[in-house]
Design a protein around this motif. Structure first.
Motif, short mmCIF file in Angstrom:
data_model
loop_
_atom_site.label_atom_id
_atom_site.label_comp_id
_atom_site.label_asym_id
_atom_site.label_seq_id
_atom_site.Cartn_x
_atom_site.Cartn_y
_atom_site.Cartn_z
N MET A 287 0.84 -1.19 0.00
CA MET A 287 0.00 0.00 0.00
C MET A 287 0.88 1.24 0.00
N PRO A 288 0.39 2.34 -0.57
CA PRO A 288 1.19 3.57 -0.56
C PRO A 288 1.24 4.20 0.82
N LYS A 289 2.18 5.09 1.00
CA LYS A 289 2.25 5.90 2.21
C LYS A 289 1.53 7.21 1.91
N TYR A 290 0.51 7.50 2.69
CA TYR A 290 -0.25 8.73 2.48
C TYR A 290 0.28 9.83 3.38
N ASN A 291 0.42 11.04 2.83
CA ASN A 291 0.93 12.19 3.58
C ASN A 291 -0.15 13.27 3.65
N PHE A 292 -1.05 13.12 4.62
CA PHE A 292 -2.13 14.09 4.76
C PHE A 292 -1.60 15.46 5.18
N ASP A 293 -0.44 15.48 5.83
CA ASP A 293 0.13 16.75 6.27
C ASP A 293 0.66 17.59 5.11
N LYS A 294 0.85 16.97 3.95
CA LYS A 294 1.34 17.71 2.79
C LYS A 294 0.21 18.13 1.85
N ALA A 295 -1.02 17.84 2.23
CA ALA A 295 -2.17 18.13 1.37
C ALA A 295 -2.87 19.41 1.81
N ASP A 296 -3.01 20.35 0.88
CA ASP A 296 -3.79 21.55 1.13
C ASP A 296 -5.27 21.29 0.87
N LEU A 297 -5.55 20.22 0.12
CA LEU A 297 -6.93 19.84 -0.16
C LEU A 297 -7.06 18.33 -0.05
N ILE A 298 -7.99 17.87 0.78
CA ILE A 298 -8.23 16.45 1.00
C ILE A 298 -9.66 16.12 0.59
N VAL A 299 -9.82 15.12 -0.25
CA VAL A 299 -11.14 14.69 -0.69
C VAL A 299 -11.27 13.19 -0.40
N SER A 300 -12.22 12.84 0.43
CA SER A 300 -12.38 11.44 0.82
C SER A 300 -13.75 10.93 0.42
N PHE A 301 -13.75 9.74 -0.15
CA PHE A 301 -14.99 9.06 -0.50
C PHE A 301 -15.14 7.83 0.40
N GLY A 302 -15.76 8.02 1.52
CA GLY A 302 -16.04 6.91 2.43
C GLY A 302 -14.84 6.37 3.17
N ALA A 303 -13.70 7.08 3.14
CA ALA A 303 -12.51 6.63 3.87
C ALA A 303 -12.48 7.34 5.22
N ASP A 304 -12.67 6.59 6.29
CA ASP A 304 -12.66 7.16 7.64
C ASP A 304 -11.21 7.20 8.13
N PHE A 305 -10.39 8.05 7.51
CA PHE A 305 -8.95 8.02 7.76
C PHE A 305 -8.56 8.57 9.13
N LEU A 306 -9.49 9.24 9.82
CA LEU A 306 -9.21 9.66 11.20
C LEU A 306 -9.67 8.60 12.20
N GLY A 307 -10.33 7.57 11.70
CA GLY A 307 -10.87 6.53 12.57
C GLY A 307 -10.35 5.15 12.24
N THR A 308 -11.05 4.46 11.36
CA THR A 308 -10.80 3.03 11.15
C THR A 308 -10.01 2.71 9.88
N TRP A 309 -9.74 3.69 9.03
CA TRP A 309 -9.13 3.40 7.72
C TRP A 309 -7.61 3.40 7.80
N ILE A 310 -7.02 2.24 7.66
CA ILE A 310 -5.58 1.98 7.59
C ILE A 310 -4.85 2.34 8.87
#
Length: 336
Positions: A1-24
């Motif tokens: 799986m890739p390494k995601y860098n949310f801290d480098k994103a000025d714009l975040i678009v999520s489709f059903g990914a609960d990345f602050l909770g249960t996703w990855i």
């Protein structure tokens, strides 16, 4: 799986990914997310924006700047619509029907993604291959690879394979499996079709569960090899490429148990049958010399990180017509 860098994103678009909770990796992503949305971000006027498209309310959705409710069956068409808006493509199946709110939000999101090329991230919580391929194509079009998405320092979590697990059930039903060992797993409870799994497992001659408790799977096994709690165990981990950590016991074993890894060493008649020594030998031979550290140094720091590889920028060249067709078929099946 890739390494995601949310801290480098000025714009975040999520489709059903609960990345602050249960996703990855919720804890890791939360730290990244907050780093770009705190008072320091306000001072620099660079706080990230976050759009969340989802069917059910999630922890991530409650923190979004804009949360757009969509049906599960609308997620694929929404991604097709977004891809077409960004690339000028004409993939079929992008109609959202009467969901005018989502349609307007997608037009705004497409505009902002193009304005933030190389500084945006699109993620999806779907387990559908075609959906994830389309998300990859969108991220490629907005320049996410090499910045907000890192393929060169890969994440090694969740490397299980659903197709191989389904085939294991088929193999057990055909009588092709002589023995099964379970470690840190309870598929008789949490497999998608736990009944089918349990029925197939009954056809296996030897079933061994490494477990510290009596659960649904161990109850179906011939042998329960009692394992210690993780606080009583030695081990190590390699969560990301180049990032290693050691697992140390914090208490002495409470009961007469033995680590599964040590049992496997003994049963395989390995040269080193003590798991602590096995782990230590591996570190001292293959990992610690790279940085000139000792075993005692490792026990003090707990982690070792090699120099990260430079994240490369990758382009996407796959034809998406079949992908869009698969997503459309999935939607029809969901609505049926």
């Amino acid at each position: 799986m890739p390494k995601y860098n949310f801290d480098k994103a000025d714009l975040i678009v999520s489709f059903g990914a609960d990345f602050l909770g249960t996703w990855i990796s919720g804890e890791e992503f939360t730290a990244q997310y907050v780093a770009n949305r705190n008072y320091k971000s306000l001072e620099k006027k660079k706080m990230s924006r976050h759009f969340q498209f989802e069917a059910g309310m999630s922890l991530t959705g409650t923190n979004a700047d804009t949360r757009v409710p969509i049906k599960l069956s609308e997620e694929g068409p929404a991604l097709i619509t977004l891809y077409n808006a960004i690339t000028g493509g004409s993939l079929a199946g992008g109609s959202l029907g009467n969901n005018v709110t989502a349609d307007k939000a997608l037009k705004l999101v497409a505009k902002e993604l193009l304005q933030n090329k190389g500084k945006s991230l699109v993620v999806s919580g779907s387990n559908d291959v075609s959906t994830q391929i389309l998300v990859n194509a969108i991220n490629s079009a907005i320049g996410s690879y090499g910045t907000t998405i890192d393929l060169d320092n890969a994440c090694k979590r969740y490397e299980g394979n659903d197709a191989e697990f389904a085939e294991l059930i088929n193999e057990m039903n055909r009588g092709e499996v002589a023995a099964v060992f379970f470690l840190n797993s309870n598929p008789a409870y949490d497999a998608i079709d736990s009944k089918a799994f349990s029925e197939a497992l009954a056809k296996v001659a030897l079933k061994v569960s490494f477990s510290d408790r009596d659960d649904e799977t161990s109850g179906l096994c011939d042998v329960v090899a009692i394992t210690p709690n993780y606080l009583e165990s030695w081990g190590d981990a390699n969560t990301y490429e180049g990032f290693y950590s050691i697992v140390q016991p914090t208490i002495n074993p409470v009961f007469n148990s033995r680590q599964a890894e040590q049992s496997l060493l003994i049963w395989s008649d390995a040269a080193v049958q003590d798991y602590y020594q096995y782990v230590r030998n591996n570190w001292e031979k293959n990992i610690l010399p790279v940085v000139g550290k000792t075993w005692n140094d490792l026990l003090q720091t707990g982690v070792f990180s090699a120099t990260a590889k430079t994240a490369g920028a990758y382009t996407f060249s796959m034809s998406l017509d079949a992908v869009a067709s698969s997503i459309t078929s999935l939607r029809k099946h969901s609505n049926a």
